[in-house]
Enzyme design. Structure first.
Site, PDB file in Angstrom:
ATOM      1  N   GLU A  56     -16.872  23.181   2.775  1.00  0.00           N
ATOM      2  CA  GLU A  56     -16.965  22.690   4.150  1.00  0.00           C
ATOM      3  C   GLU A  56     -18.352  22.925   4.752  1.00  0.00           C
ATOM      4  OE1 GLU A  56     -14.655  20.912   4.705  1.00  0.00           O
ATOM      5  OE2 GLU A  56     -12.681  21.752   4.328  1.00  0.00           O
ATOM      6  N   HIS A  74     -13.758  28.389  10.880  1.00  0.00           N
ATOM      7  CA  HIS A  74     -12.795  27.311  10.599  1.00  0.00           C
ATOM      8  C   HIS A  74     -11.566  27.931   9.952  1.00  0.00           C
ATOM      9  CE1 HIS A  74     -10.774  23.880   9.043  1.00  0.00           C
ATOM     10  NE2 HIS A  74     -11.275  23.923   7.827  1.00  0.00           N
ATOM     11  N   HIS A 103      -7.108  27.343   9.004  1.00  0.00           N
ATOM     12  CA  HIS A 103      -5.978  26.438   8.816  1.00  0.00           C
ATOM     13  C   HIS A 103      -4.763  27.030   9.536  1.00  0.00           C
ATOM     14  CE1 HIS A 103      -7.803  24.851   4.750  1.00  0.00           C
ATOM     15  NE2 HIS A 103      -8.603  24.671   5.792  1.00  0.00           N
ATOM     16  N   TYR A 139      -8.297  31.260  30.351  1.00  0.00           N
ATOM     17  CA  TYR A 139      -9.195  31.656  29.269  1.00  0.00           C
ATOM     18  C   TYR A 139      -9.418  30.561  28.240  1.00  0.00           C
ATOM     19  CZ  TYR A 139      -9.884  36.344  30.949  1.00  0.00           C
ATOM     20  OH  TYR A 139     -10.267  37.407  31.714  1.00  0.00           O
ATOM     21  N   HIS A 175      -5.234  19.474   9.566  1.00  0.00           N
ATOM     22  CA  HIS A 175      -6.108  20.348   8.787  1.00  0.00           C
ATOM     23  C   HIS A 175      -6.312  21.697   9.474  1.00  0.00           C
ATOM     24  CE1 HIS A 175     -10.074  20.519   6.246  1.00  0.00           C
ATOM     25  NE2 HIS A 175      -9.611  21.718   6.484  1.00  0.00           N
TER      26      HIS A 175
END
Length: 212
Positions: free
Chosen positions: A75, A94, A96, A121, A161
């Site tokens: 990625e 990142h 999942h 927030y 994803h």
């Protein structure tokens, strides 16, 4: 301890905490950190957040040339797009994570602003979160989609994803990522219940005071 050594330790420490709390699993997820010299540290491809070795974290030049450590995550284009378009980015996370990914699949969500304004927030730390289309893992088009946002978003949700969040440093990016996941969880818990959300005036006041 050098800045790079501390960054390597921080990546492993934060990743282990996320893994232990079920925010990511198996060999999913990736983290990168930009060093003061412009080089990047990035978690290796196929690695588990629960078992990272600081010495094996990938080291990349600003142009993404691999300088050392294990082979970086596939990625990489996704991470590089945030660094290129948001000058203040010091780290990218990142995951999942389950609730954010589940939210990305719902037909009724607003693709320009996937999180309902449930808490202050989430608005303060994330701003508007953009839903991006489904891409194959590692597809360079993910990076192009992020570049197409011209640095205007600090967080995106990849459909089917998972979420991606940029921050000024690894702690800011990680805290914002956890806020995204918790807000997605709240959105799913209150789905169909007509919850009281923040008003447009409250959201604007937060955005004016805490621009993302």
């Amino acid at each position: 301890m050098s800045i790079e050594s501390k960054a390597r330790e921080d990546i492993c420490r934060i990743a282990k905490s996320m893994f232990d709390r079920g925010l990511t699993r198996g060999s999913s997820g990736n983290i990168s950190v930009r060093l003061p010299d412009g080089n990047l540290l990035m978690t290796p491809t196929g690695s588990s957040f629960g078992f990272l070795d600081p010495a094996r974290i990938s080291l990349l030049a600003p142009d993404m040339t691999h300088l050392g450590g294990d082979k970086p995550t596939k990625e990489t284009p996704l991470h590089s797009a945030f660094y290129e378009t948001r000058s203040g980015t010091g780290a990218v996370v990142h995951l999942h994570s389950s609730h954010s990914t589940a939210l990305s699949m719902l037909p009724e969500i607003d693709p320009d602003d996937v999180l309902p304004p449930l808490t202050p927030y989430a608005v303060m730390m994330l701003g508007k979160v953009k839903l991006l289309p489904v891409f194959l893992p590692g597809d360079p088009e993910m990076g192009e989609a992020v570049r197409g946002l011209a640095g205007k978003r600090t967080a995106v949700l990849l459909a089917n994803h998972g979420p991606v969040v940029a921050g000024k440093d690894i702690w800011a990016a990680s805290f914002a990522m956890e806020e995204l996941e918790e807000t997605a969880k709240l959105a799913l818990m209150t789905r169909g219940m007509d919850p009281r959300i923040l008003t447009a005036e409250q959201v604007k006041a937060l955005q004016d005071k805490y621009p993302s």
